[in-house]
Design a protein around this motif. Structure first.
Motif, PDB file in Angstrom:
ATOM      1  N   THR A 198      37.287  53.404  31.330  1.00  0.00           N
ATOM      2  CA  THR A 198      36.590  54.312  32.602  1.00  0.00           C
ATOM      3  C   THR A 198      35.920  53.874  33.513  1.00  0.00           C
ATOM      4  N   TRP A 199      36.078  54.116  34.801  1.00  0.00           N
ATOM      5  CA  TRP A 199      35.398  53.527  35.984  1.00  0.00           C
ATOM      6  C   TRP A 199      34.924  54.523  36.731  1.00  0.00           C
ATOM      7  N   GLN A 200      33.534  54.289  37.369  1.00  0.00           N
ATOM      8  CA  GLN A 200      32.830  55.148  38.274  1.00  0.00           C
ATOM      9  C   GLN A 200      32.826  54.323  39.577  1.00  0.00           C
ATOM     10  N   ILE A 201      33.268  55.062  40.733  1.00  0.00           N
ATOM     11  CA  ILE A 201      33.360  54.751  41.988  1.00  0.00           C
ATOM     12  C   ILE A 201      31.904  54.325  42.522  1.00  0.00           C
ATOM     13  N   PHE A 202      31.882  53.031  43.348  1.00  0.00           N
ATOM     14  CA  PHE A 202      30.870  52.751  43.903  1.00  0.00           C
ATOM     15  C   PHE A 202      30.912  52.309  45.343  1.00  0.00           C
ATOM     16  N   ALA A 203      31.832  52.378  45.990  1.00  0.00           N
ATOM     17  CA  ALA A 203      32.328  51.934  47.228  1.00  0.00           C
ATOM     18  C   ALA A 203      33.441  52.585  47.904  1.00  0.00           C
ATOM     19  N   VAL A 204      33.682  52.883  49.036  1.00  0.00           N
ATOM     20  CA  VAL A 204      34.761  53.492  49.622  1.00  0.00           C
ATOM     21  C   VAL A 204      34.645  52.918  51.020  1.00  0.00           C
ATOM     22  N   TYR A 205      35.772  52.022  51.581  1.00  0.00           N
ATOM     23  CA  TYR A 205      35.289  51.518  52.979  1.00  0.00           C
ATOM     24  C   TYR A 205      36.767  50.927  53.579  1.00  0.00           C
ATOM     25  N   TYR A 206      36.370  50.679  55.014  1.00  0.00           N
ATOM     26  CA  TYR A 206      37.594  49.917  55.631  1.00  0.00           C
ATOM     27  C   TYR A 206      37.135  48.544  55.746  1.00  0.00           C
ATOM     28  N   THR A 207      38.091  47.725  55.704  1.00  0.00           N
ATOM     29  CA  THR A 207      37.812  46.304  55.866  1.00  0.00           C
ATOM     30  C   THR A 207      38.807  45.517  56.642  1.00  0.00           C
ATOM     31  N   ASP A 208      38.412  44.461  57.202  1.00  0.00           N
ATOM     32  CA  ASP A 208      39.454  43.603  57.788  1.00  0.00           C
ATOM     33  C   ASP A 208      39.751  42.359  56.723  1.00  0.00           C
ATOM     34  N   ILE A 209      40.910  41.857  56.808  1.00  0.00           N
ATOM     35  CA  ILE A 209      41.193  40.705  55.681  1.00  0.00           C
ATOM     36  C   ILE A 209      40.488  39.596  55.496  1.00  0.00           C
ATOM     37  N   SER A 210      39.614  39.415  56.564  1.00  0.00           N
ATOM     38  CA  SER A 210      38.684  38.432  56.520  1.00  0.00           C
ATOM     39  C   SER A 210      37.716  38.366  55.370  1.00  0.00           C
ATOM     40  N   PHE A 211      37.332  39.652  54.838  1.00  0.00           N
ATOM     41  CA  PHE A 211      36.449  39.796  53.939  1.00  0.00           C
ATOM     42  C   PHE A 211      37.387  39.793  52.528  1.00  0.00           C
ATOM     43  N   ASP A 212      37.189  38.652  51.722  1.00  0.00           N
ATOM     44  CA  ASP A 212      37.805  38.403  50.421  1.00  0.00           C
ATOM     45  C   ASP A 212      37.248  39.058  49.389  1.00  0.00           C
ATOM     46  N   TYR A 213      37.929  40.593  49.483  1.00  0.00           N
ATOM     47  CA  TYR A 213      37.220  41.542  48.367  1.00  0.00           C
ATOM     48  C   TYR A 213      38.186  41.635  47.296  1.00  0.00           C
ATOM     49  N   ILE A 214      39.474  40.797  47.351  1.00  0.00           N
ATOM     50  CA  ILE A 214      40.311  40.909  46.456  1.00  0.00           C
ATOM     51  C   ILE A 214      40.508  39.676  45.655  1.00  0.00           C
ATOM     52  N   GLU A 215      39.308  38.775  45.478  1.00  0.00           N
ATOM     53  CA  GLU A 215      39.245  37.758  44.744  1.00  0.00           C
ATOM     54  C   GLU A 215      38.966  38.251  43.298  1.00  0.00           C
ATOM     55  N   PRO A 216      39.846  38.155  42.306  1.00  0.00           N
ATOM     56  CA  PRO A 216      39.786  38.464  41.231  1.00  0.00           C
ATOM     57  C   PRO A 216      38.688  37.777  39.793  1.00  0.00           C
ATOM     58  N   ASN A 217      38.487  36.456  40.458  1.00  0.00           N
ATOM     59  CA  ASN A 217      37.688  35.766  39.174  1.00  0.00           C
ATOM     60  C   ASN A 217      36.583  35.012  40.164  1.00  0.00           C
ATOM     61  N   PRO A 218      35.873  35.760  40.966  1.00  0.00           N
ATOM     62  CA  PRO A 218      34.734  34.865  41.688  1.00  0.00           C
ATOM     63  C   PRO A 218      33.560  34.578  40.590  1.00  0.00           C
ATOM     64  N   ASP A 219      33.057  33.275  41.226  1.00  0.00           N
ATOM     65  CA  ASP A 219      31.773  32.935  40.344  1.00  0.00           C
ATOM     66  C   ASP A 219      30.619  33.806  40.649  1.00  0.00           C
ATOM     67  N   SER A 220      29.660  33.786  39.866  1.00  0.00           N
ATOM     68  CA  SER A 220      28.328  34.899  39.682  1.00  0.00           C
ATOM     69  C   SER A 220      27.809  34.910  41.268  1.00  0.00           C
ATOM     70  N   ALA A 221      27.597  33.634  41.793  1.00  0.00           N
ATOM     71  CA  ALA A 221      27.035  33.879  43.271  1.00  0.00           C
ATOM     72  C   ALA A 221      27.912  34.657  44.097  1.00  0.00           C
ATOM     73  N   LYS A 222      29.340  34.112  44.370  1.00  0.00           N
ATOM     74  CA  LYS A 222      30.229  34.771  45.223  1.00  0.00           C
ATOM     75  C   LYS A 222      30.369  36.512  44.708  1.00  0.00           C
ATOM     76  N   PHE A 223      30.301  36.623  43.702  1.00  0.00           N
ATOM     77  CA  PHE A 223      30.363  38.066  43.149  1.00  0.00           C
ATOM     78  C   PHE A 223      29.236  38.953  43.727  1.00  0.00           C
ATOM     79  N   THR A 224      28.143  38.398  43.656  1.00  0.00           N
ATOM     80  CA  THR A 224      27.044  38.949  44.126  1.00  0.00           C
ATOM     81  C   THR A 224      27.174  39.020  45.593  1.00  0.00           C
ATOM     82  N   ASN A 225      27.583  38.320  46.284  1.00  0.00           N
ATOM     83  CA  ASN A 225      27.670  38.552  47.813  1.00  0.00           C
ATOM     84  C   ASN A 225      28.658  39.477  48.045  1.00  0.00           C
TER      85      ASN A 225
END
Length: 296
Positions: A198-225
């Motif tokens: 079960t998941w709780q929503i925390f963000a709803v947004y528009y983005t351009d594809i320059s933002f790598d929001y679909i990286e499945p396995n980022p390291d901790s630093a990248k995930f934080t960013n």
């Protein structure tokens, strides 16, 4: 002898289906998946198990409780049983089945598949037949299965043929551009044969594809960013704490908000995995973001 993952998943689905049958029999029966309210949702558990899974925080809802006032407790065990039953049955038709997605208050209540690449299901339905509308499919890089095996960012794609919130497939996610809808429908259910989630929503947004929001396995630093960027872009401020120690769900689709070069833009709904036994209530606290970061 080496047993393939698909074989293990099939066996697991069978075991879970048998367990479900026994649980329903013991309770004196259960709802027919075809007649259960599609706005209720859940994960692969029996009525005696807690709602949710392991992650971090609170929450989940059903449309039947969404208007019951402040602090209404949500129960969704019947639909959770339905999800298991439907997933197990569908696996027999397509062994690319990796989960079931249910978004309360929408028509999104369907199997999720996964292929060795992200092109295979782009214009195919979940029966591998040619279909311009496609289906719901997980990014091929996303790790699924047991809770401990999930990618930090579980990514699922679906088409949106327009920005009509009453349209087909992931067009329905545009409902989350309504703040009142967000308050009353804060939880998403995506479960695998191996884990109820079960998941709780925390963000709803528009983005351009320059933002790598679909990286499945980022390291901790990248995930934080990534998480910081997601919150900055969100149309709303959700009362949900998310950190690099969490697991998130990303639902990604197209948008027609930008008429030129629209292939470069996406609409995204993201949610945080909740812990087992989380108390699920509705409505939740949501505020308008006065200055969301815009890609347009």
């Amino acid at each position: 002898m080496k047993i393939q993952a698909s074989t293990l998943r099939a066996l697991l689905c069978l075991v879970l289906a048998v367990a479900l049958t026994l649980a329903v029999t013991a309770c004196g029966g259960g709802k027919d998946p075809e007649t259960s309210p599609s706005s209720e949702s859940g994960s692969l558990i029996t009525s005696s198990q807690p709602i949710g899974g392991s992650g971090s925080s609170t929450g989940s809802t059903s449309a039947s409780d969404s208007s019951s006032g402040d602090g209404a407790t949500v129960e969704s065990s019947d639909v959770q049983k339905d999800m298991l039953s439907k997933m197990s049955a569908f696996y027999q038709k397509n062994d690319d089945t990796v989960g079931w997605l249910n978004v309360p208050g929408t028509t999104i209540d369907e199997v999720v598949v996964q292929a060795p690449d992200n092109d295979y299901y782009l214009r195919r339905n979940n029966m591998k037949q040619s279909d311009f509308n496609g289906c719901y499919y997980a990014d091929f890089r996303t790790n699924l299965g047991a809770r401990k095996d999930l990618s930090k960012n579980v990514v699922i794609y679906g088409h949106s043929m327009d920005d009509n919130p009453d349209g087909a497939r992931f067009s329905q996610l545009k409902k989350y551009l309504d703040i009142e809808y967000c308050k009353q429908n804060p939880y998403i259910y995506f479960s695998t044969p191996e884990a109820d989630l079960t998941w709780q929503i925390f963000a709803v947004y528009y983005t351009d594809i320059s933002f790598d929001y679909i990286e499945p396995n980022p390291d901790s630093a990248k995930f934080t960013n990534m998480l910081s960027e997601m919150k900055q872009r969100s149309q709303f401020i959700f009362d949900v704490d998310v950190s690099a120690s969490d697991t998130i769900l990303t639902l990604s689709t197209c948008t027609y908000k930008e008429t030129t070069n629209r292939s470069n833009y996406r609409y995204v709904v993201q949610a945080k995995l909740l812990p087992a036994g989380a108390s699920l209530t509705t409505p939740v606290k949501v505020e308008v973001n006065p200055s969301p970061k815009s890609p347009f």
